[in-house]
Write a protein that holds these residues in place. Structure first.
Motif, PDB file in Angstrom:
ATOM      1  N   GLU A 271      -1.995  15.783  11.465  1.00  0.00           N
ATOM      2  CA  GLU A 271      -0.809  15.434  12.241  1.00  0.00           C
ATOM      3  C   GLU A 271      -0.777  13.809  12.080  1.00  0.00           C
ATOM      4  N   VAL A 272       0.666  13.467  11.765  1.00  0.00           N
ATOM      5  CA  VAL A 272       0.826  12.013  11.644  1.00  0.00           C
ATOM      6  C   VAL A 272       2.019  11.660  12.336  1.00  0.00           C
ATOM      7  N   LYS A 273       2.064  10.719  13.299  1.00  0.00           N
ATOM      8  CA  LYS A 273       3.162  10.225  14.114  1.00  0.00           C
ATOM      9  C   LYS A 273       3.506   8.765  13.557  1.00  0.00           C
ATOM     10  N   VAL A 274       4.689   8.432  13.749  1.00  0.00           N
ATOM     11  CA  VAL A 274       5.279   7.014  13.367  1.00  0.00           C
ATOM     12  C   VAL A 274       5.666   6.305  14.594  1.00  0.00           C
ATOM     13  N   PHE A 275       5.318   4.997  14.572  1.00  0.00           N
ATOM     14  CA  PHE A 275       5.510   4.201  15.794  1.00  0.00           C
ATOM     15  C   PHE A 275       6.264   2.837  14.967  1.00  0.00           C
ATOM     16  N   HIS A 276       7.481   2.561  15.627  1.00  0.00           N
ATOM     17  CA  HIS A 276       8.232   1.582  15.258  1.00  0.00           C
ATOM     18  C   HIS A 276       9.003   0.718  16.198  1.00  0.00           C
ATOM     19  N   ALA A 277       9.449  -0.568  15.932  1.00  0.00           N
ATOM     20  CA  ALA A 277       9.937  -1.291  17.185  1.00  0.00           C
ATOM     21  C   ALA A 277      11.229  -0.358  17.403  1.00  0.00           C
TER      22      ALA A 277
ATOM     23  N   PRO B 265      10.826   0.445   6.058  1.00  0.00           N
ATOM     24  CA  PRO B 265      11.616   0.469   7.126  1.00  0.00           C
ATOM     25  C   PRO B 265      11.432   1.983   7.813  1.00  0.00           C
ATOM     26  N   PRO B 266      11.858   2.342   9.012  1.00  0.00           N
ATOM     27  CA  PRO B 266      11.458   3.384   9.666  1.00  0.00           C
ATOM     28  C   PRO B 266      11.848   4.615   9.046  1.00  0.00           C
ATOM     29  N   GLU B 267      12.905   4.831   8.348  1.00  0.00           N
ATOM     30  CA  GLU B 267      13.351   6.149   7.702  1.00  0.00           C
ATOM     31  C   GLU B 267      12.413   6.276   6.730  1.00  0.00           C
ATOM     32  N   ARG B 268      11.845   5.405   5.886  1.00  0.00           N
ATOM     33  CA  ARG B 268      10.814   5.442   4.883  1.00  0.00           C
ATOM     34  C   ARG B 268       9.527   5.971   5.489  1.00  0.00           C
ATOM     35  N   LEU B 269       9.163   5.270   6.687  1.00  0.00           N
ATOM     36  CA  LEU B 269       7.749   5.788   7.429  1.00  0.00           C
ATOM     37  C   LEU B 269       7.803   6.841   7.652  1.00  0.00           C
ATOM     38  N   HIS B 270       9.171   7.683   8.244  1.00  0.00           N
ATOM     39  CA  HIS B 270       9.125   9.164   8.720  1.00  0.00           C
ATOM     40  C   HIS B 270       9.053   9.924   7.319  1.00  0.00           C
ATOM     41  N   LYS B 271       9.529   9.555   6.128  1.00  0.00           N
ATOM     42  CA  LYS B 271       9.490  10.325   5.086  1.00  0.00           C
ATOM     43  C   LYS B 271       7.838  10.417   4.787  1.00  0.00           C
ATOM     44  N   ILE B 272       7.169   9.409   4.756  1.00  0.00           N
ATOM     45  CA  ILE B 272       5.770   9.396   4.292  1.00  0.00           C
ATOM     46  C   ILE B 272       5.117  10.052   5.261  1.00  0.00           C
TER      47      ILE B 272
ATOM     48  N   HIS C  81      -1.591   7.533  13.192  1.00  0.00           N
ATOM     49  CA  HIS C  81      -0.489   6.753  13.667  1.00  0.00           C
ATOM     50  C   HIS C  81       0.034   5.607  12.473  1.00  0.00           C
ATOM     51  N   LEU C  82       1.236   5.843  12.165  1.00  0.00           N
ATOM     52  CA  LEU C  82       1.728   4.977  11.256  1.00  0.00           C
ATOM     53  C   LEU C  82       2.568   3.869  11.416  1.00  0.00           C
ATOM     54  N   TYR C  83       2.402   2.764  11.250  1.00  0.00           N
ATOM     55  CA  TYR C  83       3.124   1.534  11.577  1.00  0.00           C
ATOM     56  C   TYR C  83       3.614   0.999  10.573  1.00  0.00           C
ATOM     57  N   SER C  84       4.540   0.053  10.383  1.00  0.00           N
ATOM     58  CA  SER C  84       4.671  -1.151   9.549  1.00  0.00           C
ATOM     59  C   SER C  84       4.577  -2.380  10.495  1.00  0.00           C
ATOM     60  N   ILE C  85       4.675  -3.684   9.846  1.00  0.00           N
ATOM     61  CA  ILE C  85       5.015  -4.844  10.537  1.00  0.00           C
ATOM     62  C   ILE C  85       6.199  -4.794  11.226  1.00  0.00           C
ATOM     63  N   ASP C  86       6.307  -5.548  12.459  1.00  0.00           N
ATOM     64  CA  ASP C  86       7.270  -5.594  13.272  1.00  0.00           C
ATOM     65  C   ASP C  86       7.885  -7.149  13.600  1.00  0.00           C
ATOM     66  N   ARG C  87       7.064  -8.034  12.653  1.00  0.00           N
ATOM     67  CA  ARG C  87       7.422  -9.397  12.904  1.00  0.00           C
ATOM     68  C   ARG C  87       7.194 -10.073  11.488  1.00  0.00           C
ATOM     69  N   PRO C  88       7.784 -11.246  11.087  1.00  0.00           N
ATOM     70  CA  PRO C  88       7.701 -11.980   9.866  1.00  0.00           C
ATOM     71  C   PRO C  88       6.257 -12.314   9.684  1.00  0.00           C
ATOM     72  N   VAL C  89       5.800 -12.405   8.697  1.00  0.00           N
ATOM     73  CA  VAL C  89       4.161 -13.088   8.245  1.00  0.00           C
ATOM     74  C   VAL C  89       4.467 -14.035   7.320  1.00  0.00           C
TER      75      VAL C  89
ATOM     76  N   ASN D 236       0.899  -1.300  -0.076  1.00  0.00           N
ATOM     77  CA  ASN D 236       0.050  -0.051   0.162  1.00  0.00           C
ATOM     78  C   ASN D 236       0.907   1.337  -0.090  1.00  0.00           C
ATOM     79  N   VAL D 237       2.070   1.039  -0.560  1.00  0.00           N
ATOM     80  CA  VAL D 237       2.876   2.193  -0.244  1.00  0.00           C
ATOM     81  C   VAL D 237       3.686   2.883  -1.696  1.00  0.00           C
ATOM     82  N   THR D 238       3.052   2.256  -2.972  1.00  0.00           N
ATOM     83  CA  THR D 238       3.388   2.749  -4.108  1.00  0.00           C
ATOM     84  C   THR D 238       2.730   4.368  -4.073  1.00  0.00           C
TER      85      THR D 238
END
Ligand code: SF4
Length: 255
Positions: free
Chosen positions: A249-255, A231-238, A214-222, A192-194
């Protein structure tokens, strides 16, 4: 690796990345996830019971009386927690007595521990029920999911039950008042990031106007899917791009 399903009505308190120590309430069965989605990244794995109508499984659900008694006991106990969160093995708002339970939990919190917040982690599909919409305003932290800006990505990422409509859910979100929107971004297949997907998602943010995202990505394998973490850097850019283009207002959360 999949997570074990919660085995009781209450679990934790667990440390929440956002709000401190959270006492979880699980309104769903212990045997199998019961949800109106089968998200590709779900840490409980696939369910065959993907439905908006959990009443069919009423005999497996905890009664309102049992939930209310358990929460009252926890509030009267010495156990420390900062919030009470409806979450658990699926979608909490599908419990047929969710409105009664949520009202009672807020009343008990007011009586025993007014400083504790009541939160709801929901995939937004319960908004189709008027009684759920009515109780939402009493919840301090209504955190509602939106992972997609189009029906195509919604179907690919969230794999909803047949009678769940992207158009209806986004319309209801846009009329839900002060809500926090939670979004999980994934790369791979599906993604969902194109640029096109993000553009469509930003258009929904403008329409819904949540108090924050609140933006997340996955933090464990599926195990069953070819998806990867963003990756966190890309989440922050998005997040920066989202805020610039939508004013939200957009906040990023990652492991
Ligand atoms: S909404 Fe939550 S519980 Fe339901 S499938 Fe998605 S991640 Fe799993």
């Amino acid at each position: 690796m999949l997570l074990d399903l919660k085995q009781g009505i209450l679990y934790g308190p667990v440390n929440s990345r956002r709000y401190g120590r959270s006492l979880g309430i699980n309104l769903m069965p212990a045997r199998d996830k019961l949800c109106s989605f089968n998200c590709v990244y779900c840490h409980y794995g696939l369910t065959r019971r993907c439905t908006l109508h959990a009443g069919k499984f009423a005999s497996e659900l905890p009664s309102a009386d049992d939930v209310i008694a358990a929460v009252q006991q926890a509030l009267k106990s010495e156990t420390a927690f900062d919030l009470i969160t409806f979450s658990g093995n699926g979608e909490p708002t599908l419990h047929p007595e969710f409105p009664e339970i949520a009202n009672a939990v807020v009343d008990l919190r007011n009586r025993y521990r007014p400083a504790v917040k009541v939160a709801l982690l929901s995939n937004s599909t319960g908004l189709v029920f008027e009684r759920v919409r009515e109780v939402l305003g009493r919840i301090d932290l209504p955190v509602l999911k939106l992972d997609a800006g189009s029906a195509r990505i919604f179907r690919a990422v969230n794999r909803p039950a047949r009678d769940v409509s992207f158009e209806e859910i986004t319309y209801l979100l846009s009329n839900a008042g002060d809500i926090i929107l939670q979004t999980v971004l994934v790369d791979g297949t599906p993604t969902n990031v194109t640029p096109l997907d993000l553009h469509a998602y930003f258009e929904q943010l403008v329409r819904i106007r949540p108090t924050e995202v609140h933006l997340y990505s996955i933090d464990r394998p599926v195990p069953e899917c070819d998806i990867r973490l963003v990756p966190p850097e890309r989440l922050h850019k998005i997040a920066v791009q989202a805020k610039t283009e939508t004013g939200v207002e957009v906040k990023v959360f990652h492991a």
